[in-house]
Design a protein around this motif. Structure first.
Motif: not given
Length: 292
Positions: A4-16
């Motif tokens: 599909s051309m519609t979508g959503f995604g979330k990601g996270e990463a931490l600093f030191s």
């Protein structure tokens, strides 16, 4: 596999230092590829790599990538150069000892020295920032793709169902139009009878007229092409590459064939069946606008 051309995604990463980078990728329908990044100014140098990554996921659609930096609970929003502070405390203590000055080192006073305390602004060109950005955007991309795949599977099921409906109507049109030669002959005989023209069913003149009208109303070619379009449609549904544009073009060809068939065929009920065919095909075309 359809996406599909519609979508959503979330990601996270931490600093030191405990801070986090959150990235959200979302998209809506668009005929061409368009990517828009909303991110802190200090991360502008990372936009190019982010754009390349998004382009590897999506061939068309309006994509928005939003980047936010979060601080851990209780953080003051400042960064302390601990190495500098430790060095200053050590040097201050050594200087007191050398000069016989009593008392403790006033650590708080050292905080006022330039370079000990700085704002916690990110260094967008640092290796750590680039690494955190890469982990965050890839996590977002994986979730984004998972949602698009799920939506694509639903689209595929709906398109397959509607395609079967078109194939059923195609079979009905085939049966209707296969009766056209007899209909042409009977119509001509009825017309001659009404005009009181004496003519037999096997009269050469009548047969020539019948052949002429049969040739004008022959829809064999259109029916064959429709069958070919159905077969190609199924191949596109099972393809491993983006097929939205291909499906859109195929539907244009399908509409052209069914319109020509409707103009040529005159067997009873054909017009109504062609209208129903076009209505279902239009629903398919609307769904295809959501396919990458």
């Amino acid at each position: 596999m359809l996406y599909s051309m519609t979508g959503f995604g979330k990601g996270e990463a931490l600093f030191s230092d405990g801070r986090s980078m959150q990235i959200e990728i979302s998209s809506v329908n668009r005929k061409q590829f368009e990517a828009r990044f909303i991110m802190p100014q200090e991360l502008a140098a990372l936009e190019n790599s982010g754009r390349k990554y998004v382009a590897s996921l999506v061939s068309r659609g309006a994509i928005q990538v939003r980047v936010n930096i979060g601080t851990p609970s209780g953080a003051s929003g400042v960064a302390i150069d601990r190495n500098m502070l430790d060095m200053l405390i050590s040097e201050a203590a050594a200087a007191r000892k050398r000069n016989g000055v009593s008392g403790e080192v006033d650590v708080e006073a050292l905080f006022a020295l330039p370079g000990v305390i700085a704002s916690a602004a990110l260094d967008g060109s640092s290796e750590e920032t680039a690494e955190v950005f890469e982990r965050a955007i890839k996590a977002a991309g994986e979730n984004y793709q998972a949602m698009r795949r799920a939506e694509g599977e639903n689209l595929k099921l709906d398109l397959e169902k509607r395609l079967k409906s078109l194939e059923m109507m195609h079979g009905e049109l085939y049966m209707m139009t296969s009766m056209q030669p007899d209909l042409v002959k009977q119509r001509l005989l009825n017309r001659f009878a009404n005009e009181k023209f004496p003519i037999e069913a096997d009269d050469p003149t009548l047969l020539r007229e019948v052949l002429f009208y049969i040739d004008r109303g022959d829809v064999t070619e259109e029916l064959t092409r429709l069958s070919s379009h159905f077969e190609q449609f199924r191949k596109f549904l099972d393809a491993d590459v983006p097929v939205g544009r291909s499906l859109d073009f195929l539907m244009q060809e399908l509409f052209r064939e069914i319109t020509t068939l409707g103009n040529k065929a005159f067997a009873g009920g054909v017009s109504r069946k062609v209208v129903a065919f076009k209505a279902e095909a239009e629903k398919i075309r609307e769904q295809i606008q959501n396919v990458e």
